[in-house]
Design an enzyme around this catalytic site. Sequence first.
Site, PDB file in Angstrom:
ATOM      1  N   GLY A 181       0.663  -0.852  -0.184  1.00 38.29           N
ATOM      2  CA  GLY A 181       0.177  -0.021   0.055  1.00 38.29           C
ATOM      3  C   GLY A 181       0.877   1.069   0.345  1.00 38.29           C
ATOM      4  O   GLY A 181      -0.016   2.375   0.419  1.00 38.29           O
ATOM      5  N   SER A 183       2.130   8.080   1.740  1.00 35.42           N
ATOM      6  CA  SER A 183       1.173   6.927   2.277  1.00 35.42           C
ATOM      7  C   SER A 183       1.888   6.651   3.631  1.00 35.42           C
ATOM      8  O   SER A 183       2.180   7.024   4.460  1.00 35.42           O
ATOM      9  CB  SER A 183       1.365   5.694   1.199  1.00 35.42           C
ATOM     10  N   ILE A 184       0.373   6.368   4.228  1.00 28.90           N
ATOM     11  CA  ILE A 184       0.410   5.824   5.775  1.00 28.90           C
ATOM     12  C   ILE A 184       1.293   5.249   5.730  1.00 28.90           C
ATOM     13  O   ILE A 184       2.122   4.473   6.207  1.00 28.90           O
ATOM     14  CB  ILE A 184      -0.939   5.689   6.094  1.00 28.90           C
ATOM     15  N   VAL A 210      -3.997  -6.385  -5.826  1.00 27.99           N
ATOM     16  CA  VAL A 210      -5.645  -7.266  -5.236  1.00 27.99           C
ATOM     17  C   VAL A 210      -7.091  -7.591  -5.861  1.00 27.99           C
ATOM     18  O   VAL A 210      -7.260  -8.441  -6.106  1.00 27.99           O
ATOM     19  CB  VAL A 210      -6.014  -7.179  -4.563  1.00 27.99           C
ATOM     20  N   TYR A 237     -18.102   9.263   3.083  1.00 24.04           N
ATOM     21  CA  TYR A 237     -17.317   7.990   2.870  1.00 24.04           C
ATOM     22  C   TYR A 237     -18.100   7.210   2.715  1.00 24.04           C
ATOM     23  O   TYR A 237     -17.737   6.081   2.104  1.00 24.04           O
ATOM     24  CB  TYR A 237     -16.580   8.012   4.451  1.00 24.04           C
ATOM     25  N   LYS A 251     -15.446  -1.031   5.258  1.00 27.01           N
ATOM     26  CA  LYS A 251     -14.124  -0.840   6.640  1.00 27.01           C
ATOM     27  C   LYS A 251     -15.395  -0.940   8.018  1.00 27.01           C
ATOM     28  O   LYS A 251     -14.084  -2.321   8.318  1.00 27.01           O
ATOM     29  CB  LYS A 251     -13.830   0.916   7.157  1.00 27.01           C
ATOM     30  N   THR A 258      -3.360  11.858   2.112  1.00 27.22           N
ATOM     31  CA  THR A 258      -2.717  11.128   1.482  1.00 27.22           C
ATOM     32  C   THR A 258      -3.854  11.435  -0.279  1.00 27.22           C
ATOM     33  O   THR A 258      -4.611  12.050  -0.309  1.00 27.22           O
ATOM     34  CB  THR A 258      -2.911  10.443   1.678  1.00 27.22           C
ATOM     35  N   ALA A 270      -5.242   9.116  -1.522  1.00 26.64           N
ATOM     36  CA  ALA A 270      -6.503   8.610  -1.351  1.00 26.64           C
ATOM     37  C   ALA A 270      -7.544   9.066  -0.680  1.00 26.64           C
ATOM     38  O   ALA A 270      -8.847   9.381  -0.876  1.00 26.64           O
ATOM     39  CB  ALA A 270      -6.109   6.510  -0.355  1.00 26.64           C
TER      40      ALA A 270
END
Length: 270
Positions: free
Chosen positions: A15, A21-22, A68, A158, A165, A196, A198
């Site tokens: 990722g 990015s985290i 993925v 969201y 999530k 970010t 995303a």
Amino acid sequence: MSQYLMKNKRGVIMGVANDASIAWAIAEAVHKEGAKIAFTYPNEAILKRVTSLAETIQPDSPIVKCNVSEPGDIHQAFSQIKEQWGEIDFVLHAIAFSDRHQLTGRYVDTTRENFLKTMEISCFSLTEICKEASALMPHGGSILALTYLGANRVIPHYNVMGVAKAALESSVRYLAADLGPQNIRVNAISSGTIRTAASSGIGDFHYIMNWNKNNSPLRRNVLVEEVGKAGLYMLSDLSSAVTGDVHYVDCGYNIIGMKAVDAPDLIIND
Ligand code: NAD
């Protein structure tokens, strides 16, 4: 060297899109503690960025393709890592996707196609990754996913990502129960808002960030390095008795029930 938390640990970070990015913050945190990291990338454009970032910390990092949503890619990626390393100790899943046109407006307008795509990439992938990764963890390990408060509460725009999530957090619990007897832990960090690639696709994200800053108990947004440190805790033996958990790293915003009395009134373009 024995003081290093991740000494002799090898793991896969999935990722990293760029240095914001985290996943990159967590990679830096575990690398500083001695971890060896394999990175994955979903396409050629991201490969270039991952390669140049990986070179800054570990020039010999394995870098393997893993989109993925491509059937067989997850299996192929972990097979390649098995060939190079044999065994691994940790995996970070920091992957999410939804059509940005549906991360604005109403959830009720989500299309079937985008619902399924969002769930496949942002949720189901963790299950398939756990299956492949656990086969490379004969001595146990730690698997970590990233989630957001939109799983439990309605956050404007969201939408389907919140539904994905919620399913991801539930998956973490089922996966933790399945893999616990093999001493493999599965957890999630629920991060506060961070700018970010995303998150910039979410409608009115600037407003959401300002709202969180004004109303969280710490009166600020979380720094990506702080999620990095929490990731180190979850992926290292510091959290050896923690599994199936969703750990909030959000300056406390998740406990709040209403606007702080001292918070300024925001308008949408603030
Ligand atoms: P990011 O854009 O840096 O990372 C998202 C990653 O998902 C990218 O590396 C992208 O390549 C990857 N990805 C998308 N589709 C993929 C596919 N088909 N196959 C493989 N990889 C794919 O953004 P980020 O904010 O660092 O996101 C990382 C995780 O953190 C996500 O799960 C996100 O939902 C979560 N999160 C972010 C925030 C925030 O405010 N930024 C808050 C809470 C949780």
